[in-house]
Design an enzyme around this catalytic site. Structure first.
Site, PDB file in Angstrom:
ATOM      1  N   TRP A   1       0.835  -1.217   0.000  1.00 26.20           N
ATOM      2  CA  TRP A   1       0.000   0.000   0.000  1.00 26.20           C
ATOM      3  C   TRP A   1       0.866   1.262   0.000  1.00 26.20           C
ATOM      4  O   TRP A   1       0.397   2.350  -0.269  1.00 26.20           O
ATOM      5  CB  TRP A   1      -0.964   0.006   1.197  1.00 26.20           C
ATOM      6  CG  TRP A   1      -0.312   0.293   2.538  1.00 26.20           C
ATOM      7  CD1 TRP A   1       0.718  -0.394   3.108  1.00 26.20           C
ATOM      8  CD2 TRP A   1      -0.630   1.355   3.450  1.00 26.20           C
ATOM      9  NE1 TRP A   1       1.048   0.157   4.325  1.00 26.20           N
ATOM     10  CE2 TRP A   1       0.233   1.230   4.568  1.00 26.20           C
ATOM     11  CE3 TRP A   1      -1.570   2.382   3.438  1.00 26.20           C
ATOM     12  CZ2 TRP A   1       0.198   2.102   5.654  1.00 26.20           C
ATOM     13  CZ3 TRP A   1      -1.600   3.254   4.538  1.00 26.20           C
ATOM     14  CH2 TRP A   1      -0.724   3.111   5.618  1.00 26.20           C
TER      15      TRP A   1
ATOM     16  N   GLU B   1       0.977  -1.904  13.033  1.00 28.44           N
ATOM     17  CA  GLU B   1       1.054  -3.372  13.093  1.00 28.44           C
ATOM     18  C   GLU B   1       1.394  -3.895  14.493  1.00 28.44           C
ATOM     19  O   GLU B   1       1.588  -5.094  14.670  1.00 28.44           O
ATOM     20  CB  GLU B   1       2.068  -3.874  12.060  1.00 28.44           C
ATOM     21  CG  GLU B   1       1.582  -3.638  10.633  1.00 28.44           C
ATOM     22  CD  GLU B   1       2.584  -4.033   9.555  1.00 28.44           C
ATOM     23  OE1 GLU B   1       3.778  -4.168   9.888  1.00 28.44           O
ATOM     24  OE2 GLU B   1       2.158  -4.185   8.390  1.00 28.44           O
TER      25      GLU B   1
HETATM   26  C1  BGC Z   1       4.919  -1.271   7.543  1.00 29.03           C
HETATM   27  C2  BGC Z   1       3.878  -1.362   6.453  1.00 29.03           C
HETATM   28  C3  BGC Z   1       4.555  -1.235   5.110  1.00 29.03           C
HETATM   29  C4  BGC Z   1       5.697  -2.251   4.979  1.00 29.03           C
HETATM   30  C5  BGC Z   1       6.491  -2.058   3.701  1.00 29.03           C
HETATM   31  C6  BGC Z   1       5.987  -2.329   7.319  1.00 29.03           C
HETATM   32  O1  BGC Z   1       6.974  -2.219   8.301  1.00 29.03           O
HETATM   33  O2  BGC Z   1       4.331  -1.474   8.791  1.00 29.03           O
HETATM   34  O3  BGC Z   1       2.936  -0.316   6.599  1.00 29.03           O
HETATM   35  O4  BGC Z   1       3.628  -1.441   4.088  1.00 29.03           O
HETATM   36  O5  BGC Z   1       6.585  -2.112   6.060  1.00 29.03           O
HETATM   37  O6  BGC Z   1       7.077  -0.782   3.673  1.00 29.03           O
END
Ligand code: BGC
Length: 766
Positions: free
Chosen positions: A357, A486
């Site tokens: 995203w 996350e």
């Molecule tokens: C982030 C995500 C992101 C991904 C790739 C993760 O550490 O939490 O939002 O899409 O990295 O950059």
């Protein structure tokens, strides 16, 4: 903090050889041209620590999934942009001794990434075991003007005594990915050849049958005069080379020019790959290194002319923002709608080069403002073309409409952590948001009829089926999700997700009304094709009207999710530093139980849906959430910086900006070895243009609300907005606008309207 690179406004310079940190420099010194990229590896042999990396856009491998505990619904594979044939290789012997900077005596060393002209340069002096010194200069680039071409110039000057020098330019197909799940090699060499000036290797992936031919051609010069040579040919199972040896007088310079052409079955019929690669490489060698470099530099001049940010009074910030702009342009050039932007671009293996995203939420604003609209449009079309796969994905989960994958190469989900694969569904609103952003920015409403509505309708169908109606509360809930943060999994009613889902539904309805009105013939077709019925739209309205949003009356803030305030409320400033970063110091369980936030979540929503919230609301939420956010995703500080700028916390905005700007150059998170944070580089750009510059589009009008950080004396950026190229310069006392291209139009500065003609400059006192 270690200073890895010398501060210079246009160059990234490593002074002296840092064998212990070589992988960091290899990441930083990566070059690319949108179609391929190479880490800053050395051409000659190197036995020190190194991550060899040569990547070809769109050529990937479905590496069989590896997980500890299989969950039904997991994808079978994780897509990886694979390490392709090493084409930069040139073995070097100095008086019969193999040059290897991990073993040879190196007296001086400098590695420079020249961002203005887009090349990598190494200059160094080495000594052989008999104390003979050699001055060496190596320059290479991947052409922005001819995307299949790379060129290397490798020059050696014996300083004290005559010497025998040999070069072995080669192509090596014996390569692997460090992140291969089962130590599998992904390629077979299917044909190869070498003659006295030309060679090639064609590799085929063991799955999916991608074929890539790499062809090389070289010529040799001493003091500018071409010399004949009769090389020894080498042809091995996965390797072709030519060895050329010649005496060179002290003070004379021998140069080998190695030209490379890379053709892939993504662009040519397989049976034509070799022929085409030879044709291209012969043409390149005929044009010659200097001329190729010139046309490549001209392309960079054009990019800088439209996309540069100039900062006076802070060379370190200048270097950093240029580095970010440079890397973004090296990664994606926008001619091919099948390509996208991996979080590490072509600079490392992490994240597999797949699409996240990040593209919609971070990269699109950058390309929209700095490159012609067609470039961002291709990123939208990429998702449009993957709509059927997204529908299959939703159906697999028992849902309607389309659920775009969290991580993908070809439209199929390839991520396999349940909390991300199945729960991080907020990504499904980022894609419609990018459509909104594109149309708002470019004014290209026709896009909605041609491509946009299909995506909007199917994502809306997904949201309407994913929301659960709670009859006791007469509200819709979105249960069991992971928001952008996350560090919380399987939560109910993540405010960001509920808000963006509702926004998605509303925007779809708005677009339907617009198309009915302005594109009625196209709309009729779409209505049939998409089987859109009034009852369905009514149901969406019901979801919109009854969506539940967690909120704290007492604090006057949106709650990140249900129950967020039940957590022990500790602030980041009260954590002793040995706890940080949490993701390395704490167990996952402890992270999940804590109130700490990995990255912008509520604030992400406040940023995206900017005009829906007042400055007071933003301020209250910022005050609360910033103190609990550890910014352990590189995507985070930029969003906080933009909100801080908007609510008037200028120093805080600048501090947060600093965390993103030199993230890779200063190895701030200790992870530059893995590659560069390409997608968050767009966030750094946003912190300046949307944050300090306050750029927004309000009712089809470009609006600016700039301030200048105290550390800077002046800064300027350019934006392309609907066929206007505007340069905005900001100093402590005034704001200057210059329309460098485009017809008369009006824009807002600090909410006041100004009209500006082509080539006109207006100065506004602050
Ligand atoms: C982030 C995500 C992101 C991904 C790739 C993760 O550490 O939490 O939002 O899409 O990295 O950059």
């Amino acid at each position: 903090m270690t200073n890895y690179v010398t501060i210079d406004e246009w160059n990234i310079i490593e002074e002296g050889l840092h064998l212990d940190n070589n992988r960091i420099y290899e990441s930083i010194m990566s070059i690319g041209n949108g179609k391929m990229g190479i880490r800053g590896n050395f051409e000659e042999d190197f036995t020190g620590d190194s991550l060899k990396g040569t990547y070809i856009a769109g050529v990937y491998y479905p590496d069989k999934t590896r997980v500890g505990w299989w969950k039904n619904g997991y994808p079978e594979y994780f897509a990886k942009v694979i390490n392709a044939a090493d084409f930069i290789g040139i073995k070097v012997e100095l008086n019969g001794e193999n040059l290897d900077l991990a073993k040879s005596k190196v007296c001086e060393f400098k590695r420079t990434l020249n961002m203005k002209n887009g090349y990598l340069l190494r200059s160094f002096v080495v000594e052989d075991t008999s104390n003979n010194k050699f001055k060496i200069e190596v320059k290479r680039f991947l052409s922005m003007a001819r995307s299949e071409i790379g060129a290397i110039s490798y020059s050696i000057t014996p300083i004290d005594n005559d010497a025998t020098i040999s070069f072995t330019p080669y192509l090596n197909g014996d390569i692997s990915n460090e992140d291969s799940n089962y130590d599998e090699k992904f390629w077979n060499v299917i044909n190869k050849n070498v003659d006295s000036t030309l060679g090639h290797l064609t590799l085929k992936t063991k799955k999916l049958d991608f074929e890539v031919t790499t062809a090389m051609k070289y010529n040799l010069f001493i003091d500018g005069s071409e010399i004949e040579f009769s090389p020894a040919l080498q042809i091995e199972e996965k390797f072709v080379a030519n060895k050329l040896s010649t005496p060179v007088k002290a003070g004379s310079t021998i140069t080998i020019f190695k030209y490379v052409a890379v053709t892939s079955s993504r662009y040519y019929e397989k049976e034509n790959l070799t022929l085409k690669a030879y044709e291209l490489v012969k043409e390149a060698s005929k044009i010659g290194f200097e001329e190729l470099l010139q046309e490549h530099s001209n392309k960079w001049a054009q990019i800088w002319n439209e996309g540069d940010i100039v900062i006076d009074g802070d060379p370190s910030a200048e270097q950093a923002i240029r580095f970010n702009i440079f890397q973004l342009n090296q990664t994606y050039t926008g001619e091919d709608s099948r390509l996208n932007i991996g979080p590490k671009g072509f600079t490392g293996e992490k994240y597999g080069g797949s699409t996240y995203w990040d593209t919609e939420a971070y990269c699109i604003p950058f390309y929209l403002s700095t490159r012609e609209a067609a470039i961002a449009k291709n990123l939208l079309i990429y998702r449009y073309n993957q709509l059927d796969k997204a529908k299959e994905n939703a159906a697999k989960l028992g849902l309607k409409g389309a659920l775009y994958p969290m991580v993908t190469m070809n439209g199929e989900e390839c991520h396999n952590e349940w909390e991300i694969t199945f729960e991080e569904i907020h990504r499904n609103a980022a894609i419609p948001y990018a459509i909104f952003n594109y149309v708002n920015y470019t004014g290209d409403e026709a896009y909605l009829a041609e491509y946009g509505l299909d995506v909007l309708v199917e994502t809306s169908r997904f949201w309407a089926s994913r929301a659960t109606y709670n009859k006791f509360k007469d509200k819709y809930m979105i249960l069991g999700v992971t928001g952008p943060n996350e560090y919380e999994n399987n939560v109910n009613n993540n405010w960001y997700t509920n808000t963006m889902a509702t926004w998605n539904l509303k925007y779809t309805i708005k677009v339907i009304e617009l198309l009915k009105d302005k594109y009625s013939a196209e709309y009729k077709n779409l209505e049939n094709k998409l089987n859109l019925k009034a009852e369905e739209i009514e149901q969406w309205k019901d979801v919109i009207n009854k969506m539940y949003f967690p909120y704290s009356e007492e604090l006057g803030i949106f709650l990140q999710q249900d129950g967020y305030l039940d957590k022990e409320q500790i602030l980041v400033k009260d954590l002793s530093p040995e706890n940080l970063p949490l993701n390395q110091k704490w167990s996952w369980d402890r992270i999940l139980r804590s109130c700490f936030i990995k990255q912008a979540d509520v604030l992400q929503g406040l940023y995206l849906l900017d005009d829906k919230f007042s400055v007071e609301v933003k301020k209250r939420n910022f005050d609360f959430y910033e103190q609990r956010t550890v910014h352990e995703s590189s995507l985070s500080p930029c969003i906080h910086s933009i909100i801080a700028a908007e609510v008037g916390y200028e120093d805080k905005a600048y501090d947060l900006y600093l965390r993103t700007a030199r993230l890779d150059l200063d190895n701030y998170n200790n992870d530059t070895v893995d590659g560069l944070h390409i997608t968050s580089m767009a966030g750094t750009w946003m912190s300046i243009v949307h944050g300090f510059g306050g750029l927004r589009i309000k009712d089809n009008t470009l609006s600016l609300n700039p301030f200048i950080p105290k550390a800077w004396t002046k800064y300027s950026f350019k934006v392309l907005f609907r066929n206007h190229l505007i340069k905005v310069s900001v100093s402590a006392s005034n704001i200057t606008l210059e329309q460098q291209n485009g017809e008369t139009f009006s824009l807002l500065v600090k909410n006041k309207r100004y009209t500006i003609h082509e080539n006109e400059t207006i100065t506004i006192n602050k």
